[in-house]
Design a protein around this motif. Structure first.
Motif, PDB file in Angstrom:
ATOM      1  N   TYR A 264      30.988   1.775 127.504  1.00 20.59           N
ATOM      2  CA  TYR A 264      31.315   0.575 128.286  1.00 20.59           C
ATOM      3  C   TYR A 264      32.529   0.845 129.159  1.00 20.59           C
ATOM      4  CZ  TYR A 264      35.279  -0.887 125.277  1.00 20.59           C
ATOM      5  OH  TYR A 264      36.474  -0.968 124.617  1.00 20.59           O
ATOM      6  N   ALA A 265      32.502   0.275 130.349  1.00 23.43           N
ATOM      7  CA  ALA A 265      33.594   0.452 131.314  1.00 23.43           C
ATOM      8  C   ALA A 265      34.571  -0.713 131.206  1.00 23.43           C
ATOM      9  CB  ALA A 265      33.022   0.506 132.733  1.00 23.43           C
ATOM     10  N   SER A 266      35.834  -0.448 131.571  1.00 20.59           N
ATOM     11  CA  SER A 266      36.832  -1.525 131.610  1.00 20.59           C
ATOM     12  C   SER A 266      37.739  -1.327 132.812  1.00 20.59           C
ATOM     13  CB  SER A 266      37.674  -1.548 130.330  1.00 20.59           C
ATOM     14  OG  SER A 266      38.738  -0.611 130.406  1.00 20.59           O
ATOM     15  N   ALA A 267      38.626  -2.286 133.025  1.00 19.01           N
ATOM     16  CA  ALA A 267      39.583  -2.199 134.134  1.00 19.01           C
ATOM     17  C   ALA A 267      40.749  -1.279 133.816  1.00 19.01           C
ATOM     18  CB  ALA A 267      40.106  -3.599 134.484  1.00 19.01           C
ATOM     19  N   GLY A 268      40.771  -0.709 132.620  1.00 18.48           N
ATOM     20  CA  GLY A 268      41.836   0.219 132.250  1.00 18.48           C
ATOM     21  C   GLY A 268      42.272   0.023 130.812  1.00 18.48           C
ATOM     22  N   ASN A 269      42.946   1.025 130.254  1.00 18.82           N
ATOM     23  CA  ASN A 269      43.435   0.948 128.886  1.00 18.82           C
ATOM     24  C   ASN A 269      44.364  -0.240 128.702  1.00 18.82           C
ATOM     25  OD1 ASN A 269      42.255   3.234 127.522  1.00 18.82           O
ATOM     26  ND2 ASN A 269      43.546   4.552 128.800  1.00 18.82           N
ATOM     27  N   GLY A 270      44.091  -1.031 127.673  1.00 14.91           N
ATOM     28  CA  GLY A 270      44.957  -2.156 127.358  1.00 14.91           C
ATOM     29  C   GLY A 270      44.665  -3.425 128.128  1.00 14.91           C
ATOM     30  N   THR A 271      43.726  -3.377 129.077  1.00 12.97           N
ATOM     31  CA  THR A 271      43.387  -4.593 129.806  1.00 12.97           C
ATOM     32  C   THR A 271      42.564  -5.503 128.897  1.00 12.97           C
ATOM     33  OG1 THR A 271      41.391  -3.553 130.704  1.00 12.97           O
ATOM     34  CG2 THR A 271      43.401  -3.440 132.044  1.00 12.97           C
ATOM     35  N   LEU A 272      42.483  -6.760 129.276  1.00 16.07           N
ATOM     36  CA  LEU A 272      41.770  -7.719 128.429  1.00 16.07           C
ATOM     37  C   LEU A 272      40.313  -7.320 128.247  1.00 16.07           C
ATOM     38  CD1 LEU A 272      41.776 -10.299 126.789  1.00 16.07           C
ATOM     39  CD2 LEU A 272      41.357 -11.574 128.892  1.00 16.07           C
ATOM     40  N   ASN A 273      39.659  -6.848 129.328  1.00 13.40           N
ATOM     41  CA  ASN A 273      38.238  -6.524 129.145  1.00 13.40           C
ATOM     42  C   ASN A 273      38.040  -5.257 128.310  1.00 13.40           C
ATOM     43  OD1 ASN A 273      38.860  -4.772 131.357  1.00 13.40           O
ATOM     44  ND2 ASN A 273      38.220  -6.409 132.744  1.00 13.40           N
ATOM     45  N   HIS A 274      39.035  -4.371 128.276  1.00 10.85           N
ATOM     46  CA  HIS A 274      38.985  -3.260 127.319  1.00 10.85           C
ATOM     47  C   HIS A 274      39.055  -3.809 125.894  1.00 10.85           C
ATOM     48  CE1 HIS A 274      41.577   0.009 125.162  1.00 10.85           C
ATOM     49  NE2 HIS A 274      40.317   0.074 124.767  1.00 10.85           N
ATOM     50  N   LEU A 275      39.994  -4.711 125.655  1.00 16.77           N
ATOM     51  CA  LEU A 275      40.224  -5.205 124.301  1.00 16.77           C
ATOM     52  C   LEU A 275      39.122  -6.155 123.834  1.00 16.77           C
ATOM     53  CD1 LEU A 275      44.085  -5.626 124.529  1.00 16.77           C
ATOM     54  CD2 LEU A 275      42.809  -3.787 123.425  1.00 16.77           C
ATOM     55  N   VAL A 276      38.465  -6.842 124.777  1.00 18.91           N
ATOM     56  CA  VAL A 276      37.299  -7.643 124.394  1.00 18.91           C
ATOM     57  C   VAL A 276      36.205  -6.715 123.851  1.00 18.91           C
ATOM     58  CG1 VAL A 276      35.460  -9.162 125.221  1.00 18.91           C
ATOM     59  CG2 VAL A 276      37.795  -9.516 126.003  1.00 18.91           C
ATOM     60  N   GLY A 277      36.046  -5.566 124.488  1.00 21.36           N
ATOM     61  CA  GLY A 277      35.093  -4.580 123.979  1.00 21.36           C
ATOM     62  C   GLY A 277      35.468  -4.094 122.595  1.00 21.36           C
ATOM     63  N   GLU A 278      36.762  -3.871 122.378  1.00 20.03           N
ATOM     64  CA  GLU A 278      37.222  -3.440 121.062  1.00 20.03           C
ATOM     65  C   GLU A 278      37.010  -4.536 120.027  1.00 20.03           C
ATOM     66  OE1 GLU A 278      38.325  -0.286 120.307  1.00 20.03           O
ATOM     67  OE2 GLU A 278      37.653   0.093 122.348  1.00 20.03           O
ATOM     68  N   MET A 279      37.169  -5.792 120.447  1.00 16.36           N
ATOM     69  CA  MET A 279      36.922  -6.902 119.532  1.00 16.36           C
ATOM     70  C   MET A 279      35.446  -6.937 119.124  1.00 16.36           C
ATOM     71  SD  MET A 279      37.497 -11.026 120.011  1.00 16.36           S
ATOM     72  CE  MET A 279      39.279 -10.998 119.833  1.00 16.36           C
TER      73      MET A 279
END
Length: 323
Positions: A156-171
């Motif tokens: 999955y792609a995100s806007a960068g490490n630590g961004t909200l959409n990265h962390l939503v993926g981690e959630m």
């Protein structure tokens, strides 16, 4: 007022003892600065300006937005935290800055609880799980099943490490017990572009960023990250319908500075709630993919407290850290 009372009051004013009470009664008697710790043009900035415009109308004084972007919102929040607690400097901020940054950054330069006095929630913006139209998964349940069948296979792609959409993926990984590989990009636009092109199958984007692509059919929405469906995309189910309790909304809120007199806080709460009841506000929020939400100061404080705990756990599990 008898002559003794007048003399007493005048004496207090002369000594400066009564001045704060008079200032509170007259609030706001001059323009109010509303710091937005993100750049102009984003959802937080637009909503901050909409609310400030309405506050100017209902409170009879100008509320002026000042953008102070940088360090993921930390610079503007620092500036607000160091301001005089007199109600003439406020902060309109997002949960990513207020609830995630304390766990993500080694030093934020502000304390989200001790440095600010909550006024009210203003609105929420869902994140949305989108995939390339050719991707096999048609639902969140499909994606979870596929990820369990092939752990670590899907990216999955995100806007960068630590961004909200990265962390939503981690959630989602944590709550659903799956393994997806993260690919960070420099912003959500290039991440979405690669999902559209089929280079990466999945991303989590805030609804304003993704809505035009969803409507055009260049990506397919599997679920929104809020507990309730969003009125802007009512046919898109919530992730929580498959993963009970999943809640990863972006919220926007108004804060005063810690130590601001309670009568001023009370006026700001009343004024904000009146502003958000304006007939055109809901439609203008919807244009940004946002929904109007209000709260009491205590409710906002409780929401922040809960989110600080949730995101600290997610950040720790993700290994994300910004020095």
């Amino acid at each position: 007022m008898n002559s003794l009372s007048r003399r007493t009051t005048l004496g207090l004013i002369a000594s400066g003892l009564a001045a704060p009470a008079f200032a509170q009664a007259d609030y706001p008697s001059r323009p109010v600065t509303v710091i937005v710790p993100q750049a102009a043009g984003g959802a937080n900035d637009i909503i901050g300006r909409l609310v400030s415009e309405k506050l100017s109308e209902v409170m009879g004084q100008r509320f002026v937005v000042e953008n102070r972007a940088g360090a993921g919102g930390n610079l503007g929040s620092q500036a607000a935290a160091r301001s005089t607690p007199d109600g003439y400097t406020l902060l309109v901020t997002i949960s990513a800055s207020q609830a995630i940054n304390p766990a993500l950054y080694a030093r934020t330069g502000f304390d989200p609880v001790k440095d600010f006095a909550p006024v009210s929630l203003l609105g929420t913006v869902p994140n949305v799980l989108v995939v390339n139209p050719s991707f096999e998964a048609k639902t969140v349940a499909d994606l979870i099943r596929m990820a369990k069948e092939k752990p670590g296979f899907y990216h999955y792609a995100s806007a960068g490490n630590g961004t909200l959409n990265h962390l939503v993926g981690e959630m989602l990984k944590s709550r659903a017990g799956i393994d997806l590989k993260h690919i960070p990009y420099r912003g959500i636009a290039p991440a979405l572009s690669d999902v559209i092109a089929g280079h990466v199958p999945i991303t989590f984007a805030n609804l304003p960023a993704a809505i035009s692509q969803i409507q055009a059919g260049t990506v397919r929405a599997l679920g929104v990250s809020t507990l309730k469906r969003n009125s802007f995309v009512p046919d898109v189910p919530t992730i929580a319908e498959t993963v009970p309790g999943f809640d990863a909304e972006l919220w926007i809120a108004l804060y005063a500075i810690a130590g601001t007199p309670q009568p001023i806080i009370d006026k700001l709460v009343a004024g904000t709630h009146r502003a958000l009841q304006a007939p055109d506000i809901k439609a203008k929020f919807a244009q940004q993919g946002a929904e109007v939400v209000t709260s009491t100061p205590a409710e906002l404080a409780a929401k922040l407290d809960a989110d600080l705990k949730v995101w600290a756990e997610i950040v720790k599990a993700s290994g994300a850290r910004i020095e």
